[in-house]
Design a protein around this motif. Sequence first.
Motif, PDB file in Angstrom:
ATOM      1  N   ILE A 138       0.862  -1.253   0.103  1.00 33.03           N
ATOM      2  CA  ILE A 138      -0.123  -0.112  -0.016  1.00 33.03           C
ATOM      3  C   ILE A 138       0.841   1.224   0.038  1.00 33.03           C
ATOM      4  O   ILE A 138       0.543   2.155  -0.818  1.00 33.03           O
ATOM      5  CB  ILE A 138      -1.126  -0.030   1.303  1.00 33.03           C
ATOM      6  CG1 ILE A 138      -2.002  -1.200   0.796  1.00 33.03           C
ATOM      7  CG2 ILE A 138      -1.750   1.094   1.314  1.00 33.03           C
ATOM      8  CD1 ILE A 138      -2.682  -1.301   2.256  1.00 33.03           C
ATOM      9  N   ASP A 139       1.842   1.195   0.764  1.00 30.89           N
ATOM     10  CA  ASP A 139       2.944   2.541   0.806  1.00 30.89           C
ATOM     11  C   ASP A 139       3.526   2.577  -0.580  1.00 30.89           C
ATOM     12  O   ASP A 139       3.654   3.846  -0.864  1.00 30.89           O
ATOM     13  CB  ASP A 139       3.642   2.204   2.084  1.00 30.89           C
ATOM     14  CG  ASP A 139       3.257   2.397   3.348  1.00 30.89           C
ATOM     15  OD1 ASP A 139       1.911   2.839   3.551  1.00 30.89           O
ATOM     16  OD2 ASP A 139       3.833   1.696   4.453  1.00 30.89           O
ATOM     17  N   ALA A 140       3.954   1.393  -1.078  1.00 33.86           N
ATOM     18  CA  ALA A 140       4.581   1.617  -2.423  1.00 33.86           C
ATOM     19  C   ALA A 140       3.726   2.128  -3.566  1.00 33.86           C
ATOM     20  O   ALA A 140       3.807   3.003  -4.261  1.00 33.86           O
ATOM     21  CB  ALA A 140       5.084   0.279  -3.054  1.00 33.86           C
ATOM     22  N   LEU A 141       2.529   1.793  -3.498  1.00 33.34           N
ATOM     23  CA  LEU A 141       1.144   2.337  -4.272  1.00 33.34           C
ATOM     24  C   LEU A 141       1.220   3.641  -3.876  1.00 33.34           C
ATOM     25  O   LEU A 141       0.914   4.519  -5.065  1.00 33.34           O
ATOM     26  CB  LEU A 141       0.080   1.386  -3.958  1.00 33.34           C
ATOM     27  CG  LEU A 141      -1.160   1.851  -5.260  1.00 33.34           C
ATOM     28  CD1 LEU A 141      -0.634   1.131  -6.554  1.00 33.34           C
ATOM     29  CD2 LEU A 141      -2.589   1.365  -4.726  1.00 33.34           C
ATOM     30  N   ASN A 142       1.124   4.070  -2.863  1.00 36.99           N
ATOM     31  CA  ASN A 142       1.050   5.614  -2.448  1.00 36.99           C
ATOM     32  C   ASN A 142       2.149   6.333  -3.132  1.00 36.99           C
ATOM     33  O   ASN A 142       2.101   7.463  -3.687  1.00 36.99           O
ATOM     34  CB  ASN A 142       0.880   5.799  -0.958  1.00 36.99           C
ATOM     35  CG  ASN A 142      -0.270   5.210  -0.492  1.00 36.99           C
ATOM     36  OD1 ASN A 142      -1.168   5.197  -1.079  1.00 36.99           O
ATOM     37  ND2 ASN A 142      -0.458   5.066   0.936  1.00 36.99           N
ATOM     38  N   HIS A 143       3.511   5.761  -2.993  1.00 38.74           N
ATOM     39  CA  HIS A 143       4.669   6.381  -3.500  1.00 38.74           C
ATOM     40  C   HIS A 143       4.396   6.429  -5.010  1.00 38.74           C
ATOM     41  O   HIS A 143       4.826   7.321  -5.604  1.00 38.74           O
ATOM     42  CB  HIS A 143       6.055   5.308  -3.210  1.00 38.74           C
ATOM     43  CG  HIS A 143       7.271   6.154  -3.863  1.00 38.74           C
ATOM     44  ND1 HIS A 143       7.667   7.090  -3.377  1.00 38.74           N
ATOM     45  CD2 HIS A 143       7.852   5.354  -4.698  1.00 38.74           C
ATOM     46  CE1 HIS A 143       8.732   7.544  -4.087  1.00 38.74           C
ATOM     47  NE2 HIS A 143       9.023   6.537  -5.087  1.00 38.74           N
ATOM     48  N   GLU A 144       3.692   5.285  -5.766  1.00 41.65           N
ATOM     49  CA  GLU A 144       3.330   5.394  -7.203  1.00 41.65           C
ATOM     50  C   GLU A 144       2.661   6.733  -7.293  1.00 41.65           C
ATOM     51  O   GLU A 144       2.773   7.220  -8.365  1.00 41.65           O
ATOM     52  CB  GLU A 144       2.916   4.133  -7.580  1.00 41.65           C
ATOM     53  CG  GLU A 144       2.575   4.118  -9.141  1.00 41.65           C
ATOM     54  CD  GLU A 144       1.625   3.067  -9.228  1.00 41.65           C
ATOM     55  OE1 GLU A 144       0.650   2.974 -10.189  1.00 41.65           O
ATOM     56  OE2 GLU A 144       2.049   1.578  -8.874  1.00 41.65           O
ATOM     57  N   SER A 145       1.620   6.681  -6.816  1.00 45.36           N
ATOM     58  CA  SER A 145       0.663   7.760  -6.889  1.00 45.36           C
ATOM     59  C   SER A 145       1.187   9.488  -6.680  1.00 45.36           C
ATOM     60  O   SER A 145       1.077  10.228  -7.444  1.00 45.36           O
ATOM     61  CB  SER A 145      -0.570   7.744  -6.251  1.00 45.36           C
ATOM     62  OG  SER A 145      -0.255   8.116  -4.713  1.00 45.36           O
ATOM     63  N   ASP A 146       2.277   9.320  -6.012  1.00 43.94           N
ATOM     64  CA  ASP A 146       3.400  10.563  -5.664  1.00 43.94           C
ATOM     65  C   ASP A 146       4.034  10.715  -6.734  1.00 43.94           C
ATOM     66  O   ASP A 146       5.066  11.751  -6.499  1.00 43.94           O
ATOM     67  CB  ASP A 146       3.829  10.581  -4.297  1.00 43.94           C
ATOM     68  CG  ASP A 146       2.502  10.507  -3.344  1.00 43.94           C
ATOM     69  OD1 ASP A 146       1.713  11.039  -3.631  1.00 43.94           O
ATOM     70  OD2 ASP A 146       2.923  10.032  -2.211  1.00 43.94           O
ATOM     71  N   GLY A 147       4.157  10.011  -7.895  1.00 41.61           N
ATOM     72  CA  GLY A 147       5.223  10.088  -9.097  1.00 41.61           C
ATOM     73  C   GLY A 147       6.209   9.058  -8.951  1.00 41.61           C
ATOM     74  O   GLY A 147       7.312   8.990  -9.957  1.00 41.61           O
ATOM     75  N   GLY A 148       6.221   8.033  -8.078  1.00 44.19           N
ATOM     76  CA  GLY A 148       7.383   7.072  -8.067  1.00 44.19           C
ATOM     77  C   GLY A 148       7.084   5.966  -8.940  1.00 44.19           C
ATOM     78  O   GLY A 148       6.481   5.803  -9.896  1.00 44.19           O
ATOM     79  N   GLU A 149       7.871   4.664  -8.692  1.00 39.53           N
ATOM     80  CA  GLU A 149       7.873   3.838  -9.665  1.00 39.53           C
ATOM     81  C   GLU A 149       6.577   2.836  -9.634  1.00 39.53           C
ATOM     82  O   GLU A 149       5.805   2.692  -8.626  1.00 39.53           O
ATOM     83  CB  GLU A 149       8.980   2.786  -9.435  1.00 39.53           C
ATOM     84  CG  GLU A 149       9.244   1.521 -10.129  1.00 39.53           C
ATOM     85  CD  GLU A 149      10.186   0.629  -9.960  1.00 39.53           C
ATOM     86  OE1 GLU A 149      10.316  -0.588 -10.273  1.00 39.53           O
ATOM     87  OE2 GLU A 149      11.429   1.324  -9.372  1.00 39.53           O
ATOM     88  N   GLN A 150       6.046   2.427 -10.680  1.00 39.97           N
ATOM     89  CA  GLN A 150       4.974   1.936 -10.706  1.00 39.97           C
ATOM     90  C   GLN A 150       5.036   0.225 -10.207  1.00 39.97           C
ATOM     91  O   GLN A 150       5.821  -0.379 -10.453  1.00 39.97           O
ATOM     92  CB  GLN A 150       4.082   1.814 -12.174  1.00 39.97           C
ATOM     93  CG  GLN A 150       2.817   1.135 -12.308  1.00 39.97           C
ATOM     94  CD  GLN A 150       2.219   1.440 -13.758  1.00 39.97           C
ATOM     95  OE1 GLN A 150       2.320   2.353 -14.297  1.00 39.97           O
ATOM     96  NE2 GLN A 150       1.565   0.327 -14.219  1.00 39.97           N
ATOM     97  N   LEU A 151       3.909  -0.109  -9.276  1.00 40.24           N
ATOM     98  CA  LEU A 151       3.933  -1.492  -9.111  1.00 40.24           C
ATOM     99  C   LEU A 151       3.622  -2.346 -10.322  1.00 40.24           C
ATOM    100  O   LEU A 151       3.134  -2.030 -11.250  1.00 40.24           O
ATOM    101  CB  LEU A 151       2.756  -1.811  -7.991  1.00 40.24           C
ATOM    102  CG  LEU A 151       2.894  -1.297  -6.650  1.00 40.24           C
ATOM    103  CD1 LEU A 151       1.591  -1.598  -5.924  1.00 40.24           C
ATOM    104  CD2 LEU A 151       3.990  -1.719  -5.818  1.00 40.24           C
ATOM    105  N   SER A 152       4.351  -3.629 -10.049  1.00 40.05           N
ATOM    106  CA  SER A 152       4.073  -4.559 -11.135  1.00 40.05           C
ATOM    107  C   SER A 152       2.644  -5.001 -11.175  1.00 40.05           C
ATOM    108  O   SER A 152       2.123  -4.828 -10.053  1.00 40.05           O
ATOM    109  CB  SER A 152       5.130  -5.738 -10.909  1.00 40.05           C
ATOM    110  OG  SER A 152       4.774  -6.692  -9.853  1.00 40.05           O
TER     111      SER A 152
END
Length: 192
Positions: free
Chosen positions: A38-52
């Motif tokens: 969930i935290d990684a997905l939030n990072h994705e929405s903030d412009g980070g790397e997309q989850l696989s």
Amino acid sequence: MDLHATRGHCQEILNRIHANGNRRDYPRELVAETRPRIDALNHESDGGEQLSDEEAMKLGIALHVMWLRDYALTTITSGNGRARGVTWTRVATSLHPAFVAPAAFVAAHAFSLSGEVAATGAALEVALSFQPDYKAARLLADLVVAGDRSIPMDDAAEQLDAMQPTADWLRPLTARLQWFRQRGLPAPTQKH
């Protein structure tokens, strides 16, 4: 959506639930595995790397555990709601239809916080079309119709952190996995 990967992951979850019986071990493990997603997905929405796609699938299935779904809700604000809504929509669209409702509901909540009425309605429609008895989506739909923007989550993060995992946390997930299994997933394997 990779049906083979979804079936394999569902089988793994069912095997782990079966192996742990009614103990707290697996709910605790599932939270420990999924919270970082969930935290990684939030990072994705903030412009980070997309989850696989595989990570998104695992996350979407795990959202049937209400604690994890509610944790995801607590990470959404009016400031990040639109971006999080778009990201959760991507998760929902990557899932087998049996598992769409919680991710679509989280997307609807995110859109509702950012005032995106049309997107909120569309996400709720998706959640309820795939799982008409999904109570959280019905509650949010009722709130939106009444003119409220979202489900209040003011103190939820602190309350969630204070909770101890129980086997009851797995009931909605197990029910959905059983529903899915009845439509072609083989029974859990026995390990002796």
